[in-house]
Enzyme design. Structure first.
Site, short mmCIF file in Angstrom:
data_model
loop_
_atom_site.label_atom_id
_atom_site.label_comp_id
_atom_site.label_asym_id
_atom_site.label_seq_id
_atom_site.Cartn_x
_atom_site.Cartn_y
_atom_site.Cartn_z
N GLN A 13 -21.85 39.26 76.73
CA GLN A 13 -23.25 39.28 76.29
C GLN A 13 -23.51 40.59 75.51
O GLN A 13 -22.65 40.99 74.76
CB GLN A 13 -24.23 39.12 77.46
CG GLN A 13 -24.20 37.73 78.08
CD GLN A 13 -23.08 37.55 79.06
OE1 GLN A 13 -22.87 38.37 79.94
NE2 GLN A 13 -22.33 36.47 78.95
N GLY A 21 -18.65 33.42 75.51
CA GLY A 21 -17.70 32.63 74.73
C GLY A 21 -17.10 33.52 73.65
O GLY A 21 -17.74 33.79 72.66
N HIS A 22 -15.90 34.04 73.90
CA HIS A 22 -15.27 34.96 72.95
C HIS A 22 -14.23 34.20 72.12
O HIS A 22 -13.23 33.73 72.64
CB HIS A 22 -14.64 36.14 73.70
CG HIS A 22 -15.67 37.00 74.38
ND1 HIS A 22 -15.36 37.95 75.32
CD2 HIS A 22 -17.01 37.04 74.27
CE1 HIS A 22 -16.48 38.54 75.73
NE2 HIS A 22 -17.48 37.99 75.11
N LYS A 31 -17.26 40.15 69.52
CA LYS A 31 -16.53 41.12 70.37
C LYS A 31 -15.10 40.65 70.61
O LYS A 31 -14.18 41.45 70.70
CB LYS A 31 -17.23 41.31 71.71
CG LYS A 31 -18.62 41.91 71.58
CD LYS A 31 -19.27 42.06 72.94
CE LYS A 31 -19.69 40.78 73.59
NZ LYS A 31 -20.78 40.06 72.93
N ASP A 63 -22.80 37.40 70.96
CA ASP A 63 -22.12 36.66 69.90
C ASP A 63 -21.84 37.51 68.67
O ASP A 63 -21.81 37.00 67.55
CB ASP A 63 -22.94 35.41 69.50
CG ASP A 63 -23.35 34.62 70.71
OD1 ASP A 63 -22.49 34.35 71.54
OD2 ASP A 63 -24.55 34.29 70.83
#
Ligand code: IMP
Length: 446
Positions: A238, A49-50, A25, A22
């Site tokens: 991650q 979750g980007h 990225k 988180d």
């Protein structure tokens, strides 16, 4: 004569998480994607979750599709190292296309990628529930079936995308797998709901037809692109401290987000890598269980969570918050050969009276100083962080800055110390979610 590999001109940049995930990225990949031909994702699954904010105000959360999809001229690749959840992939393609962004012809998926099956999600959740009930030692997974899917991959029982092509053998493999998983679900986990073979087979047959246009030999595709001199961004999900080998095991994810994972997760040679960018927040967060030496369990931690909207993009869980841990990031930079860093969410620190930076650890049992990180849980339980303290600043001190040198001297002091402690140049500094809220010595983002 074939071109010797030593003459490959390195064209790949890896962008990876330098903390516990988180780090932002998605924003960094979206920024850098403007200048590359291909963005390729190399591991993990829909546990990621980007979040991406486009200049027109639209916001997207991507779980599987690489964060380069919002640049028309960029081709996106999901590599063999990724575990693919058909439900999540289908939803994501539909969501992006509904916004008028073309996906077909721009997204390619490895025929060797493994599929997440419904039983992987059921087993992930049942195993966690069991540990919570037993002794509270759950990993705190996202429940997306990631661990069980990688378990099957390494146990050589996984279903790969290429298996969808041969219906008879697919049925046979699925029947075997489902019989075994149902036994586990029923006898070990006492589950009331079991998997139905025919239902799964018919669902995956529909999925097969839908994704057929996206499937290719992505390793061949990427190696050809490298040989043609194209530039590639390799996107990790991650982060290094959640790496199955180098993270705080067993509180880790089940893949290799570290730099080596980019080669094995895409089928490209190490010599094609030109640089490795580590992305870290200006503070630290962790979601799920496991050691977090600089965690703040007080009002400051709460303040960071609210100011930084530190709630999981995939699960909505509140993230644990703490100060920047330079000992941990030095370790990350070492194992990944990080050549430069992107520091994100600097704006979140605005308004605090004091900001702390962990520069080393001290062993609580004997007071010995520790300069190096360890992923040994027993040792981590016996350390306390030693901090350097900095005077805080206000939000106004960040606004209007176009370069790092424009920033208030108090902010520069913090960044200089952070750069010194991580032993790596800070190439990008992000001061907000938007593309333009970025300071960089090397790239222009206006
Ligand atoms: P899993 O990847 O769902 O098996 O979860 C294993 C650990 O990795 C848990 O602590 C999760 O919270 C963490 N994790 C997985 N994906 C992410 C992510 O994208 N960001 C932050 N933590 C994650």
């Amino acid at each position: 004569m074939p071109k010797p590999f030593s003459r490959i001109s390195p064209a790949c940049t890896i962008v990876l998480g330098a903390q516990w995930g988180d780090e932002g990225k998605g924003k960094i990949v979206d920024l850098l994607a403007r200048d590359v031909d291909i963005v390729a994702r190399y591991q993990g699954g829909a546990n990621a979750g980007h979040t991406i904010h486009l200049p027109d105000g639209r916001q997207f959360v991507l779980h599987l599709i690489p964060s380069g999809i919002f640049h028309e001229d960029v081709t996106c690749v999901i590599g063999n190292g990724v575990v693919i959840d058909p439900v999540a992939l289908r939803e994501e393609i539909a969501m992006i296309e509904a916004q008028g962004i073309r996906v077909k012809g721009r997204l390619f998926i490895s025929h060797n990628a493994h599929l997440i099956m419904p039983y992987h999600k059921m087993l992930d959740q049942a195993a966690e529930q069991r540990l919570i009930a037993k002794d509270g030692s759950a990993v705190g997974t996202t429940g997306r079936g990631i661990g069980p899917a990688y378990e099957d991959k390494f146990a050589r029982k996984g279903i790969r995308i290429v298996d969808l092509l041969d219906r008879d053998s697919l049925r046979e493999k699925l029947r075997k797998n489902i019989a075994e998983k149902n036994e586990l679900l029923e006898k070990v986990y006492g589950a009331s709901e079991l998997c139905n073979v025919d239902k799964i087979i018919s669902e995956y047959e529909v999925f097969d037809r839908e994704i057929d246009p996206y499937i290719t030999d992505t390793s061949l595709f990427l190696n050809r692109a490298i040989a043609e001199g194209k530039s590639l961004l390799l996107e990790g999900a991650q982060a290094a401290l959640l790496d199955i080998d180098f993270g705080t095991y067993p509180y880790v994810t089940s893949s290799n987000p570290t730099a080596g994972g980019a080669c094995t997760g895409l089928g490209i040679p190490p010599m094609a890598i030109r640089r490795v960018m580590g992305v870290a927040k200006a503070y630290a967060t962790r979601v799920g269980n496991g050691p977090f030496p600089t965690e703040l369990l007080d009002a400051t931690g709460e303040r960071l969570r609210e100011a930084g909207h530190e709630y999981g993009a995939t699960t909505g869980r509140p993230r644990r918050c703490g100060w920047f841990d330079a000992v941990a990031v030095r370790y990350t930079n070492m194992i990944n050969g990080v050549s430069s860093m992107a520091i994100t969410k600097l704006d979140v620190l605005s308004g605090l009276d004091e900001i702390k930076l962990c520069t080393r650890y001290e062993r609580t049992s004997d007071g010995r100083a520790l300069e190096h990180f360890t992923n040994d849980l027993r040792q981590l339980a016996d350390i306390r962080p030693i901090y350097e303290s900095f005077e805080g600043w206000q939000a106004e001190d960040l606004s209007g800055a176009e370069t790092r040198e424009d920033l208030d001297p108090r902010i520069q002091r913090y960044l200089d110390a952070l750069e010194r402690e991580v032993e790596c140049p800070l190439e990008i500094i992000s001061i907000g979610a938007g593309r333009e809220e970025t300071l960089s010595s090397s790239v222009e983002f206006a």
